[in-house]
Scaffold this active site. Structure first.
Site, mmCIF file in Angstrom:
data_model
loop_
_atom_site.group_PDB
_atom_site.id
_atom_site.type_symbol
_atom_site.label_atom_id
_atom_site.label_comp_id
_atom_site.label_asym_id
_atom_site.label_seq_id
_atom_site.Cartn_x
_atom_site.Cartn_y
_atom_site.Cartn_z
ATOM 1 N N HIS A 91 -128.828 -14.458 -7.234
ATOM 2 C CA HIS A 91 -129.603 -15.533 -6.617
ATOM 3 C C HIS A 91 -129.167 -15.825 -5.190
ATOM 4 O O HIS A 91 -129.375 -16.924 -4.666
ATOM 5 C CB HIS A 91 -129.576 -16.786 -7.496
ATOM 6 C CG HIS A 91 -130.619 -16.710 -8.577
ATOM 7 N ND1 HIS A 91 -130.665 -15.674 -9.471
ATOM 8 C CD2 HIS A 91 -131.671 -17.508 -8.874
ATOM 9 C CE1 HIS A 91 -131.697 -15.846 -10.285
ATOM 10 N NE2 HIS A 91 -132.326 -16.958 -9.950
ATOM 11 N N ASP A 162 -128.024 -27.793 -8.696
ATOM 12 C CA ASP A 162 -129.327 -28.326 -9.126
ATOM 13 C C ASP A 162 -130.012 -27.397 -10.121
ATOM 14 O O ASP A 162 -130.904 -27.810 -10.850
ATOM 15 C CB ASP A 162 -130.266 -28.464 -7.915
ATOM 16 C CG ASP A 162 -129.780 -29.522 -6.947
ATOM 17 O OD1 ASP A 162 -128.928 -30.338 -7.341
ATOM 18 O OD2 ASP A 162 -130.259 -29.522 -5.797
ATOM 19 N N GLU A 278 -128.680 -37.829 -4.428
ATOM 20 C CA GLU A 278 -129.247 -36.808 -3.536
ATOM 21 C C GLU A 278 -130.357 -37.459 -2.713
ATOM 22 O O GLU A 278 -130.475 -38.688 -2.684
ATOM 23 C CB GLU A 278 -129.792 -35.608 -4.331
ATOM 24 C CG GLU A 278 -128.712 -34.689 -4.863
ATOM 25 C CD GLU A 278 -129.198 -33.267 -5.135
ATOM 26 O OE1 GLU A 278 -130.343 -32.937 -4.784
ATOM 27 O OE2 GLU A 278 -128.412 -32.477 -5.707
HETATM 28 P P1 FAD Z 1 -124.848 -13.647 -6.802
HETATM 29 O O1 FAD Z 1 -125.979 -13.822 -5.857
HETATM 30 O O2 FAD Z 1 -124.998 -12.649 -7.851
HETATM 31 O O3 FAD Z 1 -123.495 -13.399 -5.977
HETATM 32 C C1 FAD Z 1 -123.152 -14.196 -4.877
HETATM 33 C C2 FAD Z 1 -121.832 -13.719 -4.272
HETATM 34 O O4 FAD Z 1 -120.777 -13.986 -5.185
HETATM 35 C C3 FAD Z 1 -121.785 -12.227 -4.006
HETATM 36 O O5 FAD Z 1 -121.004 -11.966 -2.869
HETATM 37 C C4 FAD Z 1 -121.112 -11.671 -5.239
HETATM 38 O O6 FAD Z 1 -120.456 -10.445 -4.994
HETATM 39 C C5 FAD Z 1 -120.130 -12.787 -5.560
HETATM 40 N N1 FAD Z 1 -119.845 -12.870 -6.992
HETATM 41 C C6 FAD Z 1 -120.733 -12.970 -8.010
HETATM 42 N N2 FAD Z 1 -120.080 -13.045 -9.171
HETATM 43 C C7 FAD Z 1 -118.759 -13.001 -8.889
HETATM 44 C C8 FAD Z 1 -117.578 -13.021 -9.662
HETATM 45 N N3 FAD Z 1 -117.608 -13.114 -10.998
HETATM 46 N N4 FAD Z 1 -116.383 -12.955 -9.026
HETATM 47 C C9 FAD Z 1 -116.316 -12.871 -7.677
HETATM 48 N N5 FAD Z 1 -117.408 -12.824 -6.904
HETATM 49 C C10 FAD Z 1 -118.616 -12.895 -7.494
HETATM 50 N N6 FAD Z 1 -126.027 -23.571 -4.800
HETATM 51 C C11 FAD Z 1 -125.441 -24.770 -4.900
HETATM 52 O O7 FAD Z 1 -124.269 -24.926 -4.579
HETATM 53 N N7 FAD Z 1 -126.142 -25.847 -5.373
HETATM 54 C C12 FAD Z 1 -127.426 -25.756 -5.811
HETATM 55 O O8 FAD Z 1 -128.007 -26.733 -6.239
HETATM 56 C C13 FAD Z 1 -128.048 -24.487 -5.735
HETATM 57 N N8 FAD Z 1 -129.315 -24.318 -6.191
HETATM 58 C C14 FAD Z 1 -129.883 -23.087 -6.133
HETATM 59 C C15 FAD Z 1 -131.176 -22.925 -6.639
HETATM 60 C C16 FAD Z 1 -131.786 -21.697 -6.601
HETATM 61 C C17 FAD Z 1 -133.186 -21.546 -7.149
HETATM 62 C C18 FAD Z 1 -131.105 -20.607 -6.011
HETATM 63 C C19 FAD Z 1 -131.779 -19.276 -5.892
HETATM 64 C C20 FAD Z 1 -129.828 -20.744 -5.499
HETATM 65 C C21 FAD Z 1 -129.199 -21.984 -5.558
HETATM 66 N N9 FAD Z 1 -127.897 -22.181 -5.086
HETATM 67 C C22 FAD Z 1 -127.310 -23.408 -5.197
HETATM 68 C C23 FAD Z 1 -127.158 -21.096 -4.421
HETATM 69 C C24 FAD Z 1 -126.263 -20.360 -5.395
HETATM 70 O O9 FAD Z 1 -125.196 -21.168 -5.825
HETATM 71 C C25 FAD Z 1 -125.631 -19.119 -4.747
HETATM 72 O O10 FAD Z 1 -126.613 -18.300 -4.188
HETATM 73 C C26 FAD Z 1 -124.846 -18.334 -5.776
HETATM 74 O O11 FAD Z 1 -124.090 -17.334 -5.154
HETATM 75 C C27 FAD Z 1 -125.780 -17.712 -6.767
HETATM 76 O O12 FAD Z 1 -125.082 -17.344 -7.920
HETATM 77 P P2 FAD Z 1 -125.324 -15.907 -8.521
HETATM 78 O O13 FAD Z 1 -124.611 -15.918 -9.812
HETATM 79 O O14 FAD Z 1 -126.753 -15.543 -8.539
HETATM 80 O O15 FAD Z 1 -124.503 -15.065 -7.450
#
Ligand code: FAD
Length: 530
Positions: A91, A162, A278
């Site tokens: 994400h 969120d 918020e």
């Molecule tokens: P990924 O996109 O898969 O990875 C993100 C980064 O983290 C990459 O560099 C990856 O290599 C690294 N990573 C992933 N897993 C691990 C692991 N286990 N160990 C070490 N590194 C790792 N953020 C907020 O803070 N608050 C919010 O309310 C919020 N709302 C969101 C709503 C939506 C619809 C979306 C799309 C994003 C939102 N985000 C929010 C942002 C979100 O927290 C970050 O984009 C987060 O990185 C997404 O998590 P993911 O598991 O999809 O990570």
């Protein structure tokens, strides 16, 4: 032949022939599956942002932490090295979890095997002040599953995002923020312990007291120092229900003054403060019910057009109060007492009441709706900024009332946080003021009505916002940062850059991890950079 070379040869053979008898998985010695299938590779090259697409050579579906160790050891031990990125739930916006020509570890596929509740002894260590219940989870677990698993024990994490379909490792690599952060700090302030597989292939348990450099480095560390395979997350007794309130403002100063007043109550007893604060900016008519969280049952329905008759911008303050059977009788009075202290537009109170899990999972409902209309899988050029309190008025006049015009293409969140709830030892970067705001421009490149806000248009507008801040001297910090040059990254980390670099040299000296963040380019040498 070293393992890495062997692995690459097999991957190439698999891509070019069908009849291999030996699986790359067997060669690497992992229990899980190392895949070069087009669907896996394609999936690992996509993310929510949809703005960049780098294909890995292979995708590992780990069966256990040992598989992560095995892969990282091979990458580190090999002569030429190959890159590895953990992918949580993909994400990210700008390809942060991608690994061009490397291996992506799909963390969120290994589910449910880990969830274990425990209790810390209050007197055990310097973290004794943090005594209480916790849950141990796999680093790829989604927050929605952490919530469901904890609720079975009447417990829940206390700091959220969120949206809950994000992985624990993914949000802890950034910060993890939502309306509870003013009170409990970001998610990275609510972690007791981690297991991390470093860029050297070592599995290390770390906490505030043990291997603390790695612990603090990994929290907010953008995946640069290791892969989080286990996180120990603080829990609290789960509330049963939530009173969810929205009120409107036409005056920005009054709106921010009230927001700042509410977050100043963080030290008060639970009955005398809200649990979540918020807010959002309403530039377009209708965005009171934006995709992020549609909101029903207004107590006093108001016509937004009648308040903002001059086409001005409106601001919505959003709060919740948690309660359960024992506090159900007093929640009305507590809410009334708090609302009395605020100066919103009279008769603009929207109120609803729902189970705790439904409130926390509110964005997912909107996601399903958008998906059914084909409006979810579109490019998302999101921009998230931390704006210092001292500059938020100037930001309002320059951006909300200036650059954005009268069309936004998505929700714009704005809420303040207390810096002293953030641990400065972590890798996360915030402005240098006691209070700073998140401003999140969560926009989709869509065709809506007669107007088209293309990806190019929105990306250009993001650039204009950043240039405006630079020009007038607003020292914003990007949240979920995206930069492409070393100079920009150095500037982003500021005072923390040298520590970040030192940690990189110690825990990922070959620069194998999370190259999708584009912090350390292939040409990067540690010697020339400090
Ligand atoms: P990924 O996109 O898969 O990875 C993100 C980064 O983290 C990459 O560099 C990856 O290599 C690294 N990573 C992933 N897993 C691990 C692991 N286990 N160990 C070490 N590194 C790792 N953020 C907020 O803070 N608050 C919010 O309310 C919020 N709302 C969101 C709503 C939506 C619809 C979306 C799309 C994003 C939102 N985000 C929010 C942002 C979100 O927290 C970050 O984009 C987060 O990185 C997404 O998590 P993911 O598991 O999809 O990570």
């Amino acid at each position: 032949m070293d393992t890495e070379l062997l692995l690459m040869v097999v991957i190439c053979l698999l891509i070019s022939t069908d009849g291999l008898t030996l699986e790359p998985t067997e060669l690497l010695g992992v229990e899980g599956r190392l895949s070069v299938e087009a669907t896996d590779v394609e999936m690992a090259s996509l993310d929510f942002g949809g703005l960049s697409r780098d294909k890995p050579l292979a995708v590992l579906h780990p069966a256990s932490v040992n598989d992560v160790v095995e892969l990282m050891s091979s990458a580190y031990g090999s002569a030429r090295g190959f890159t590895v990125s953990a992918r949580g739930h993909g994400h990210s916006i700008n390809g942060q979890a991608q690994a061009a020509n490397g291996v992506v570890i799909e963390m969120s596929r290994l589910k449910g095997s880990w969830l274990r509740i425990g209790e810390l002894a209050h007197s055990s260590s310097s973290s004794s002040s943090k005594g209480g219940f916790y849950v141990d989870v796999w680093g790829g677990e989604l927050w929605i599953d952490v919530l469901r698993g904890s609720l079975e024990y009447g417990l829940a994490p206390r700091s959220w995002t969120d949206y809950l379909y994000l992985s624990v490792g993914g949000t802890l690599s950034n910060a993890g923020i939502s309306g509870q952060a003013f009170n409990h700090g970001p998610q990275i302030s609510n972690v007791y312990e981690l297991d991390v597989v470093t860029g050297k292939g070592e599995l290390v348990t770390c906490s505030e007291d043990k291997n603390s450099e790695l612990f603090h480095g990994v929290l907010g560390g953008l995946g640069q120092f290791g892969i989080i395979t286990r996180a120990r997350i603080a829990l609290e007794p789960a509330p049963q229900r939530v009173r969810w309130i929205r009120v409107l403002y036409s005056n920005f100063s009054t709106f921010t003054r009230d927001q700042e007043y509410l977050i100043s109550l963080h030290g008060e007893p639970a009955s005398q403060k809200f649990d979540y604060v918020e807010g959002f900016v309403i530039v377009d008519e209708g965005l009171i019910n934006n995709w992020r969280s549609s909101f029903f049952s207004p107590r006093n329905p108001v016509k937004i057009s009648s308040i903002a008759a001059n086409g001005g911008v409106l601001y919505c303050l959003e709060m919740t109060k948690n309660y359960d059977n024992t506090t159900a009788t007093t929640v009305d009075q507590e809410v009334e007492a708090l609302l009395k202290k605020l100066d919103f537009i009279p008769a603009s109170v929207f109120m609803t009441d729902l189970p705790y899990i439904d409130f926390l999972d509110r964005v997912h409902k909107a996601e399903l709706k958008l998906k059914s209309k084909g409006l979810w899988d579109v490019p998302h050029p999101w921009l998230n900024l931390f704006v210092p309190k001292s500059a938020i008025e100037e930001f309002d006049s320059g951006v909300f009332k200036g650059i954005l015009g009268n069309k936004t293409s998505g929700p714009i969140l704005i809420y303040p946080m207390n810096k002293d709830k953030w641990d400065d030892r972590s890798s996360a970067v915030t402005p240098d003021e006691d209070i700073f705001y998140l401003v999140a421009l969560l926009r989709s490149a869509l065709v809506s009505g007669e107007e088209t806000q293309t990806l190019e248009y929105l990306s250009h507008q993001n650039q204009m916002i950043l240039s405006f801040c630079e020009k007038v001297g607003i020292k914003v910090k990007q949240y979920l940062p995206h930069y492409t040059t070393q100079e920009e990254w150095k500037d982003h980390f500021g005072d923390k850059w040298s520590k970040f670099l030192k940690r990189k040299m110690e825990f990922d000296p070959k620069g194998i991890l999370a190259t999708g963040q584009q912090i350390f380019q292939p040409s990067f040498t540690f010697a020339s950079s400090s």
